[in-house]
Design an enzyme around this catalytic site. Structure first.
Site, PDB file in Angstrom:
ATOM      1  N   LYS A 223      11.345   5.064 -30.255  1.00  0.00           N
ATOM      2  CA  LYS A 223      11.223   6.146 -31.231  1.00  0.00           C
ATOM      3  C   LYS A 223      12.505   6.412 -32.007  1.00  0.00           C
ATOM      4  O   LYS A 223      12.459   6.913 -33.143  1.00  0.00           O
ATOM      5  CB  LYS A 223      10.731   7.425 -30.542  1.00  0.00           C
TER       6      LYS A 223
ATOM      7  N   ASP B 283       3.801  13.654 -33.240  1.00  0.00           N
ATOM      8  CA  ASP B 283       3.800  14.370 -31.966  1.00  0.00           C
ATOM      9  C   ASP B 283       3.958  15.870 -32.191  1.00  0.00           C
ATOM     10  O   ASP B 283       3.289  16.689 -31.542  1.00  0.00           O
ATOM     11  CB  ASP B 283       4.940  13.886 -31.062  1.00  0.00           C
TER      12      ASP B 283
END
Length: 277
Positions: free
Chosen positions: A68, A105
């Site tokens: 990420k 997210d």
């Protein structure tokens, strides 16, 4: 909109990922019969090479740990949401070949809570201080009007969460993990810890708990989630988060909105049942 396109989830390890199940269910429901969604075990060292192999057939990528942050230097553009936590879980590849990083997210947390009827809260508690905790804190920046207490095991983690709070405009209060049972009194508790880490809290759930968001989904329910539900508290699961962030990924990658949340949830629940977790 039925031109053949590819997408995939990358990470290491990746064999457990439910993302292919969710995205393929969405493609089927949307009639994108020529679209495919794969799964590739890629670590940080292998990520630049994988990116070099991307061609015009690719529409996007989903990223999990440990990629990420490693992906950021490989991108042409990054959204403000992703930059706020220095984490990208979504890469959209435009028709012109630009690679745009985003983070679904954070809005996924908000959407999952909203689905359970929680749109704003006065205070909240976070159990744990890893990468997921920073995304949870970013989500709380938009829905929590008061302080967020983060329960941590180390001073290093405490410093990181204070820094994130400063960057995100959230009042962060630090508490020791030994006092984690205090978190259970908050109107919203977000558990971001690995499997088993919060089991000791299950017998300490108050008689009238608020909302628990446990980011795990396998095995489910966790001991804490089961006890929370028995006491009548609202429970949001990691599957809820996975679904809502995947819905946003599908919409961004395909351009089709709204994505079929119901079909994706049914596919995810079926897959978990078949694996016995």
């Amino acid at each position: 909109m039925n031109t053949a396109k590819r997408a995939a989830v990358l990470g290491s390890p990746i064999a457990h990922s439910l993302s292919p199940v969710l995205h393929r269910a969405a493609y089927a429901e949307l009639g994108l019969t020529d679209w495919t969604y794969g799964r590739f075990d890629v670590d940080e060292a292998g990520l630049p090479g994988f990116f070099k192999g991307l061609d015009a057939s690719w529409a996007g990528l989903s990223l999990t740990m440990p990629l990420k942050r490693a992906v950021i230097p490989l991108l042409d553009e990054i959204s403000a949401t992703a930059r706020s936590v220095e984490a990208v879980n979504t890469v959209v590849i435009t028709d012109g070949g630009r690679r745009i990083g985003d983070n679904t997210d954070i809005p996924g947390v908000v959407a999952a809570l909203r689905e359970r009827g929680l749109e704003e809260v006065g205070t909240a508690a976070i159990l744990g201080a890893g990468a997921t905790a920073s995304s949870a804190l970013a989500a709380l920046a938009g829905i929590c009007s008061g302080p967020v207490t983060v329960f941590v095991r180390s001073e290093a983690r405490a410093g990181e969460m204070r820094d994130w709070g400063g960057r995100l405009g959230v009042e962060v209060r630090i508490a020791d993990w030994a006092d984690a049972d205090r978190a259970l009194e908050a109107p919203l508790v977000i558990a971001t810890t690995p499997a088993g880490a919060t089991d000791f809290l299950a017998p300490r759930v108050p008689d009238r708990p608020g909302t628990l968001f446990d980011v795990l989904y396998a095995p489910w329910p966790t001991s804490l989630a089961a006890a929370w539900g028995k006491h009548g508290g609202a429970v949001v699961s990691g599957l809820d988060l996975l679904l809502h962030q995947a819905v946003l990924q599908v919409e961004r990658m395909t351009g089709c909105a709204p994505a079929p949340l119901g079909a994706m949830r049914a596919a995810g629940e079926r897959a978990l049942k078949e694996t016995g977790v």
